[in-house]
Scaffold this motif. Structure first.
Motif, PDB file in Angstrom:
ATOM      1  N   TYR A  66       0.933  -1.114   0.043  1.00 28.46           N
ATOM      2  CA  TYR A  66      -0.147   0.091  -0.045  1.00 28.46           C
ATOM      3  C   TYR A  66       0.893   1.110   0.164  1.00 28.46           C
ATOM      4  N   PRO A  67       0.333   2.432  -0.275  1.00 32.64           N
ATOM      5  CA  PRO A  67       1.282   3.401  -0.146  1.00 32.64           C
ATOM      6  C   PRO A  67       2.024   3.720   0.884  1.00 32.64           C
ATOM      7  N   CYS A  68       3.221   3.677   0.819  1.00 32.66           N
ATOM      8  CA  CYS A  68       4.359   3.779   2.060  1.00 32.66           C
ATOM      9  C   CYS A  68       4.725   5.145   2.319  1.00 32.66           C
ATOM     10  N   LYS A  69       4.724   5.485   3.561  1.00 37.80           N
ATOM     11  CA  LYS A  69       5.123   6.828   4.210  1.00 37.80           C
ATOM     12  C   LYS A  69       6.602   6.819   4.145  1.00 37.80           C
ATOM     13  N   GLY A  70       7.400   5.606   3.872  1.00 41.42           N
ATOM     14  CA  GLY A  70       8.908   5.826   3.851  1.00 41.42           C
ATOM     15  C   GLY A  70       9.383   6.584   2.662  1.00 41.42           C
ATOM     16  N   ASN A  71       8.554   6.442   1.572  1.00 42.92           N
ATOM     17  CA  ASN A  71       8.830   7.295   0.587  1.00 42.92           C
ATOM     18  C   ASN A  71      10.042   7.236  -0.123  1.00 42.92           C
ATOM     19  N   CYS A  72      10.631   5.922  -0.064  1.00 41.74           N
ATOM     20  CA  CYS A  72      12.020   5.894  -0.655  1.00 41.74           C
ATOM     21  C   CYS A  72      12.010   5.876  -1.996  1.00 41.74           C
ATOM     22  N   SER A  73      13.013   6.687  -2.884  1.00 42.73           N
ATOM     23  CA  SER A  73      12.861   7.201  -3.934  1.00 42.73           C
ATOM     24  C   SER A  73      12.945   6.115  -5.073  1.00 42.73           C
ATOM     25  N   PHE A  74      13.596   5.122  -4.653  1.00 43.83           N
ATOM     26  CA  PHE A  74      13.767   3.951  -5.378  1.00 43.83           C
ATOM     27  C   PHE A  74      12.703   2.707  -5.546  1.00 43.83           C
ATOM     28  N   GLY A 228      25.850  -9.577   0.189  1.00 45.97           N
ATOM     29  CA  GLY A 228      25.696  -9.700  -1.444  1.00 45.97           C
ATOM     30  C   GLY A 228      25.593  -8.064  -1.898  1.00 45.97           C
ATOM     31  N   ALA A 229      25.664  -8.017  -3.019  1.00 46.46           N
ATOM     32  CA  ALA A 229      25.238  -6.737  -3.867  1.00 46.46           C
ATOM     33  C   ALA A 229      24.171  -6.586  -4.666  1.00 46.46           C
ATOM     34  N   MET A 230      23.400  -5.491  -4.522  1.00 53.97           N
ATOM     35  CA  MET A 230      22.146  -5.276  -5.207  1.00 53.97           C
ATOM     36  C   MET A 230      22.331  -3.919  -5.855  1.00 53.97           C
ATOM     37  N   LYS A 231      21.829  -4.017  -7.188  1.00 51.68           N
ATOM     38  CA  LYS A 231      21.786  -2.499  -7.750  1.00 51.68           C
ATOM     39  C   LYS A 231      20.572  -1.897  -7.866  1.00 51.68           C
ATOM     40  N   ARG A 232      20.493  -0.822  -7.867  1.00 49.60           N
ATOM     41  CA  ARG A 232      19.324   0.002  -7.919  1.00 49.60           C
ATOM     42  C   ARG A 232      18.771  -0.213  -9.385  1.00 49.60           C
ATOM     43  N   ILE A 233      17.373  -0.477  -9.315  1.00 47.73           N
ATOM     44  CA  ILE A 233      16.620  -0.587 -10.284  1.00 47.73           C
ATOM     45  C   ILE A 233      15.778   0.848 -10.739  1.00 47.73           C
ATOM     46  N   SER A 234      15.840   1.065 -12.064  1.00 47.04           N
ATOM     47  CA  SER A 234      15.138   2.396 -12.481  1.00 47.04           C
ATOM     48  C   SER A 234      13.642   2.001 -12.504  1.00 47.04           C
ATOM     49  N   VAL A 235      12.974   2.166 -11.587  1.00 47.19           N
ATOM     50  CA  VAL A 235      11.527   1.794 -11.519  1.00 47.19           C
ATOM     51  C   VAL A 235      10.825   2.883 -12.076  1.00 47.19           C
ATOM     52  N   PRO A 236       9.642   2.662 -12.976  1.00 48.24           N
ATOM     53  CA  PRO A 236       9.142   3.413 -13.668  1.00 48.24           C
ATOM     54  C   PRO A 236       8.246   4.123 -12.642  1.00 48.24           C
ATOM     55  N   GLY A 237       8.018   5.559 -12.878  1.00 53.82           N
ATOM     56  CA  GLY A 237       7.376   6.195 -11.939  1.00 53.82           C
ATOM     57  C   GLY A 237       8.298   7.112 -10.625  1.00 53.82           C
ATOM     58  N   PRO A 239      11.825   8.691  -8.810  1.00 61.38           N
ATOM     59  CA  PRO A 239      12.752   9.726  -9.200  1.00 61.38           C
ATOM     60  C   PRO A 239      13.781   9.158  -9.883  1.00 61.38           C
ATOM     61  N   PHE A 240      14.400   7.986  -9.846  1.00 61.50           N
ATOM     62  CA  PHE A 240      15.303   7.273 -10.428  1.00 61.50           C
ATOM     63  C   PHE A 240      14.963   6.605 -11.750  1.00 61.50           C
ATOM     64  N   ALA A 241      13.725   6.818 -12.261  1.00 61.47           N
ATOM     65  CA  ALA A 241      13.172   6.074 -13.422  1.00 61.47           C
ATOM     66  C   ALA A 241      14.271   6.292 -14.758  1.00 61.47           C
ATOM     67  N   SER A 242      14.735   7.613 -14.817  1.00 63.23           N
ATOM     68  CA  SER A 242      15.493   7.672 -15.956  1.00 63.23           C
ATOM     69  C   SER A 242      17.187   7.820 -15.681  1.00 63.23           C
ATOM     70  N   THR A 243      17.215   7.250 -14.440  1.00 58.21           N
ATOM     71  CA  THR A 243      18.781   7.330 -13.939  1.00 58.21           C
ATOM     72  C   THR A 243      19.403   6.247 -14.674  1.00 58.21           C
ATOM     73  N   PRO A 244      20.590   5.902 -15.237  1.00 55.54           N
ATOM     74  CA  PRO A 244      21.073   4.866 -15.581  1.00 55.54           C
ATOM     75  C   PRO A 244      21.401   3.812 -14.502  1.00 55.54           C
ATOM     76  N   GLU A 245      21.328   2.531 -14.804  1.00 53.99           N
ATOM     77  CA  GLU A 245      21.481   1.510 -13.602  1.00 53.99           C
ATOM     78  C   GLU A 245      22.904   1.104 -13.744  1.00 53.99           C
ATOM     79  N   VAL A 246      23.431   0.781 -12.661  1.00 57.73           N
ATOM     80  CA  VAL A 246      25.000   0.220 -12.766  1.00 57.73           C
ATOM     81  C   VAL A 246      24.850  -1.122 -13.538  1.00 57.73           C
ATOM     82  N   SER A 247      25.839  -1.286 -14.272  1.00 59.80           N
ATOM     83  CA  SER A 247      25.900  -2.548 -15.376  1.00 59.80           C
ATOM     84  C   SER A 247      26.029  -3.721 -14.413  1.00 59.80           C
ATOM     85  N   ASN A 248      25.581  -4.936 -15.080  1.00 58.66           N
ATOM     86  CA  ASN A 248      25.952  -6.180 -14.423  1.00 58.66           C
ATOM     87  C   ASN A 248      27.556  -6.715 -14.344  1.00 58.66           C
ATOM     88  N   TYR A 249      28.222  -6.090 -15.084  1.00 58.44           N
ATOM     89  CA  TYR A 249      29.837  -5.977 -15.256  1.00 58.44           C
ATOM     90  C   TYR A 249      30.204  -5.436 -13.919  1.00 58.44           C
TER      91      TYR A 249
END
Length: 336
Positions: A66-74, A228-237, A239-249
């Protein structure tokens, strides 16, 4: 090759701890350098030797959103950005997902994910549905918001084995949570006798080696059993939607550096990489996750139909990466 870097490699391979400064040097290596190439292979060798070439499959059930008040940008659940409808799995759906994930007894652990501002009583009721329908030896782990020591005692009494919780990169800047409260939750869980599971996440192109090293060494202090290591996904909608993701390499380089930084721990954690890639599993990762239900990196009601993998997918990828065995929650193994 750089002789100082070689000496770091030698100490890590011998199971000796490296310093935070040395960890920063590894994270900062040019991803296509000879040193980074050797580090990937060395990390893979360390993990395979210490586990007898064994990987682990985890799974996660996203129980509600449900809509989360944490409001994390990713995050696809953030109240300012979400496009997700309110969803709560009913008992039948939870039972079905639990049976599907645990029926073959190939899981090491099952994460039960709820929201940052979850209701403890409601969550524990869902946990009991899982416990009634779980077969095999999979451990049960929470993936929930910030929680008190007293609540973690209830969670432990309810039959859970540990807690996935992260002091995330960009905390307090990209989220409404402070670093201190995220760290305190991990301390609370450990004090309550629960295992700590976490990761270096969500890695973006702006995060520095110095910042990442601080997070890695806090997790070493917490004696995490899974990292482990997890990259940020450019989730549609978001603020990071148009930010390039870290490559798998690039992510595989960070994963290898994590392995070397943690090689001096008494027990080497299971090492994940997200998103899963063969580059990562050839660079020290040995944990992979199947997912169903809602997912903060996705915008559909059931991530299994989009980004998520099932148990068979996970098993195939570990085998393709050369792992010979999978570990169950009780420590026994099966051939992949």
């Amino acid at each position: 090759m750089n002789k100082d870097i070689i000496r770091i490699f030698e100490r890590a391979y011998a199971g000796q701890s490296i310093t935070k400064k040395e960890c920063i040097q590894l994270l900062a290596l040019d991803e296509s350098s000879k040193e980074a190439a050797v580090m990937r292979g060395l990390a893979s060798a360390i993990v395979r030797e210490r586990t007898d070439n064994t990987g682990v499959i985890f799974a996660q059930i996203g129980l509600q959103c449900y809509p989360c008040k944490g409001n994390c940008s990713f995050c696809s659940f953030a109240e300012n950005y979400t496009q997700m409808p309110e969803i709560k799995m009913d008992d039948a759906a939870i039972a079905s997902a639990t049976k599907a994930f645990t029926g073959s007894d190939e899981l090491f652990g099952l994460w039960l994910m709820s929201m940052a501002d979850y209701d403890l009583e409601e969550y524990l009721q869902m946990v009991q549905v899982v416990r009634r329908n779980k077969t095999g030896s999979a451990n049960l782990y929470t993936n929930i918001g910030d929680t008190s020591y007293e609540a973690f005692l209830e969670i432990k009494a309810a039959g859970l084995n540990g807690v996935y919780h992260c002091w995330r990169l960009g905390e307090g800047r990209d989220t409404r949570f402070s670093s201190e409260q995220r760290q305190q939750t991990m301390i609370n869980a450990k004090k309550a006798g629960l295992d700590i599971l976490d990761a270096l996440e969500p890695i973006g192109i702006e995060h520095t080696p110095e910042e990442m090293a601080e997070h890695i060494f806090f997790s070493i202090e917490m004696e995490t059993i899974q990292y482990g290591a997890m990259k940020r996904i450019s989730v549609p909608g978001t603020p990071f939607a148009s930010t390039p993701e870290v490559s798998n390499y690039t992510l595989s380089k960070y994963t290898a550096a994590v392995v070397l930084a943690m090689a001096g721990m008494k027990k080497l954690p299971w090492i994940g990489i997200h998103e899963p890639s063969l580059q990562g599993y050839m660079s020290g990762a040995n944990l992979i996750t199947a997912e169903t239900g809602v997912n903060p990196r996705d915008t559909v009601a059931d991530t299994l139909k989009n980004r998520g993998m099932d148990i068979a997918d996970c098993r195939r990828m570990l085998k393709e990466a050369g792992y010979q065995y999978g570990a169950r929650g009780d420590g026994s193994r099966f051939a992949l």
